[in-house]
Design a protein around this motif. Structure first.
Motif, PDB file in Angstrom:
ATOM      1  N   ARG A   1       5.057 -38.167  17.785  1.00  0.00           N
ATOM      2  CA  ARG A   1       3.992 -37.583  18.609  1.00  0.00           C
ATOM      3  C   ARG A   1       3.418 -38.647  19.528  1.00  0.00           C
ATOM      4  O   ARG A   1       3.151 -39.774  19.117  1.00  0.00           O
ATOM      5  CB  ARG A   1       2.886 -37.042  17.711  1.00  0.00           C
ATOM      6  N   GLN A   2       3.245 -38.284  20.819  1.00  0.00           N
ATOM      7  CA  GLN A   2       2.714 -39.221  21.797  1.00  0.00           C
ATOM      8  C   GLN A   2       1.791 -38.482  22.752  1.00  0.00           C
ATOM      9  O   GLN A   2       2.087 -37.373  23.184  1.00  0.00           O
ATOM     10  CB  GLN A   2       3.878 -39.841  22.577  1.00  0.00           C
ATOM     11  N   THR A   3       0.671 -39.089  23.085  1.00  0.00           N
ATOM     12  CA  THR A   3      -0.261 -38.513  24.049  1.00  0.00           C
ATOM     13  C   THR A   3       0.069 -39.070  25.428  1.00  0.00           C
ATOM     14  O   THR A   3       0.207 -40.281  25.594  1.00  0.00           O
ATOM     15  CB  THR A   3      -1.708 -38.853  23.674  1.00  0.00           C
ATOM     16  N   ARG A   4       0.201 -38.166  26.406  1.00  0.00           N
ATOM     17  CA  ARG A   4       0.515 -38.579  27.776  1.00  0.00           C
ATOM     18  C   ARG A   4      -0.466 -37.934  28.742  1.00  0.00           C
ATOM     19  O   ARG A   4      -1.118 -36.954  28.438  1.00  0.00           O
ATOM     20  CB  ARG A   4       1.938 -38.154  28.155  1.00  0.00           C
ATOM     21  N   SER A   5      -0.497 -38.499  29.923  1.00  0.00           N
ATOM     22  CA  SER A   5      -1.352 -37.974  30.979  1.00  0.00           C
ATOM     23  C   SER A   5      -0.568 -36.931  31.766  1.00  0.00           C
ATOM     24  O   SER A   5       0.556 -37.178  32.181  1.00  0.00           O
ATOM     25  CB  SER A   5      -1.794 -39.110  31.898  1.00  0.00           C
TER      26      SER A   5
ATOM     27  N   ARG B   1      -5.141 -34.685  32.905  1.00  0.00           N
ATOM     28  CA  ARG B   1      -5.415 -34.033  31.633  1.00  0.00           C
ATOM     29  C   ARG B   1      -4.395 -34.478  30.589  1.00  0.00           C
ATOM     30  O   ARG B   1      -3.196 -34.407  30.822  1.00  0.00           O
ATOM     31  CB  ARG B   1      -5.350 -32.511  31.815  1.00  0.00           C
ATOM     32  N   GLU B   2      -4.851 -34.929  29.450  1.00  0.00           N
ATOM     33  CA  GLU B   2      -3.945 -35.415  28.415  1.00  0.00           C
ATOM     34  C   GLU B   2      -3.322 -34.255  27.662  1.00  0.00           C
ATOM     35  O   GLU B   2      -3.928 -33.203  27.469  1.00  0.00           O
ATOM     36  CB  GLU B   2      -4.693 -36.312  27.441  1.00  0.00           C
ATOM     37  N   PHE B   3      -2.061 -34.458  27.228  1.00  0.00           N
ATOM     38  CA  PHE B   3      -1.386 -33.486  26.384  1.00  0.00           C
ATOM     39  C   PHE B   3      -0.569 -34.255  25.354  1.00  0.00           C
ATOM     40  O   PHE B   3      -0.287 -35.431  25.504  1.00  0.00           O
ATOM     41  CB  PHE B   3      -0.503 -32.531  27.202  1.00  0.00           C
ATOM     42  N   THR B   4      -0.205 -33.579  24.278  1.00  0.00           N
ATOM     43  CA  THR B   4       0.566 -34.200  23.207  1.00  0.00           C
ATOM     44  C   THR B   4       2.014 -33.776  23.330  1.00  0.00           C
ATOM     45  O   THR B   4       2.316 -32.592  23.403  1.00  0.00           O
ATOM     46  CB  THR B   4       0.008 -33.805  21.831  1.00  0.00           C
ATOM     47  N   LEU B   5       2.893 -34.767  23.330  1.00  0.00           N
ATOM     48  CA  LEU B   5       4.325 -34.559  23.444  1.00  0.00           C
ATOM     49  C   LEU B   5       4.949 -34.791  22.076  1.00  0.00           C
ATOM     50  O   LEU B   5       4.625 -35.767  21.404  1.00  0.00           O
ATOM     51  CB  LEU B   5       4.898 -35.561  24.457  1.00  0.00           C
TER      52      LEU B   5
END
Length: 64
Positions: A19-23, A28-32
Protein backbone atom coordinates in the motif's frame (compact mmCIF):
# COMPACT_ATOMS: atom_id res chain seq x y z
CA UNK A 1 -5.34 -12.17 -10.17
CA UNK A 2 -6.30 -14.80 -7.63
CA UNK A 3 -3.49 -17.07 -8.85
CA UNK A 4 -0.97 -14.22 -8.54
CA UNK A 5 -2.14 -13.49 -4.98
CA UNK A 6 -1.82 -17.18 -4.06
CA UNK A 7 1.68 -17.31 -5.58
CA UNK A 8 2.81 -14.27 -3.57
CA UNK A 9 1.32 -15.76 -0.39
CA UNK A 10 3.03 -19.14 -0.88
CA UNK A 11 6.44 -17.86 -2.03
CA UNK A 12 6.86 -14.66 0.01
CA UNK A 13 4.26 -14.83 2.78
CA UNK A 14 2.25 -11.93 4.09
CA UNK A 15 1.47 -9.14 3.36
CA UNK A 16 0.28 -9.88 -0.17
CA UNK A 17 -0.45 -6.28 -1.12
CA UNK A 18 1.79 -3.23 -0.94
CA UNK A 19 0.00 0.00 0.00
CA UNK A 20 1.30 3.44 -0.97
CA UNK A 21 -0.19 6.93 -0.72
CA UNK A 22 0.25 9.08 -3.83
CA UNK A 23 -0.76 12.51 -4.96
CA UNK A 24 -3.57 12.56 -7.51
CA UNK A 25 -5.60 15.11 -9.44
CA UNK A 26 -5.56 18.57 -7.82
CA UNK A 27 -3.11 17.28 -5.19
CA UNK A 28 -5.72 14.99 -3.63
CA UNK A 29 -4.08 11.96 -2.04
CA UNK A 30 -5.23 8.42 -2.81
CA UNK A 31 -4.08 4.97 -1.73
CA UNK A 32 -2.59 2.67 -4.34
CA UNK A 33 -2.54 -1.10 -3.83
CA UNK A 34 -0.06 -3.33 -5.68
CA UNK A 35 1.03 -6.94 -5.43
CA UNK A 36 4.21 -7.23 -3.39
CA UNK A 37 7.19 -8.07 -5.61
CA UNK A 38 10.10 -7.28 -3.27
CA UNK A 39 11.33 -8.95 -0.12
CA UNK A 40 11.39 -7.05 3.13
CA UNK A 41 14.60 -8.69 4.38
CA UNK A 42 17.26 -6.24 5.60
CA UNK A 43 20.77 -6.12 4.14
CA UNK A 44 23.60 -7.77 6.11
CA UNK A 45 24.62 -4.37 7.55
CA UNK A 46 21.10 -3.83 8.96
CA UNK A 47 20.03 -1.19 6.43
CA UNK A 48 17.49 -1.75 3.68
CA UNK A 49 19.02 -3.47 0.65
CA UNK A 50 18.97 -1.84 -2.79
CA UNK A 51 15.87 -2.45 -4.93
CA UNK A 52 17.71 -4.71 -7.41
CA UNK A 53 18.70 -7.04 -4.56
CA UNK A 54 15.25 -7.08 -2.97
CA UNK A 55 13.37 -8.03 -6.16
CA UNK A 56 12.36 -11.70 -5.99
CA UNK A 57 12.20 -14.14 -8.94
CA UNK A 58 8.41 -14.15 -8.61
CA UNK A 59 8.49 -10.36 -8.58
CA UNK A 60 10.43 -10.31 -11.87
CA UNK A 61 7.82 -12.61 -13.41
CA UNK A 62 4.91 -10.51 -12.16
CA UNK A 63 6.51 -7.28 -13.40
CA UNK A 64 7.15 -8.76 -16.85
Amino acid sequence: MAMACCAVLVMMGRPILFRQTRSGVHGREFTLFKLRTMSTDPAPNGNTARDAHRLTPLGRLLRA
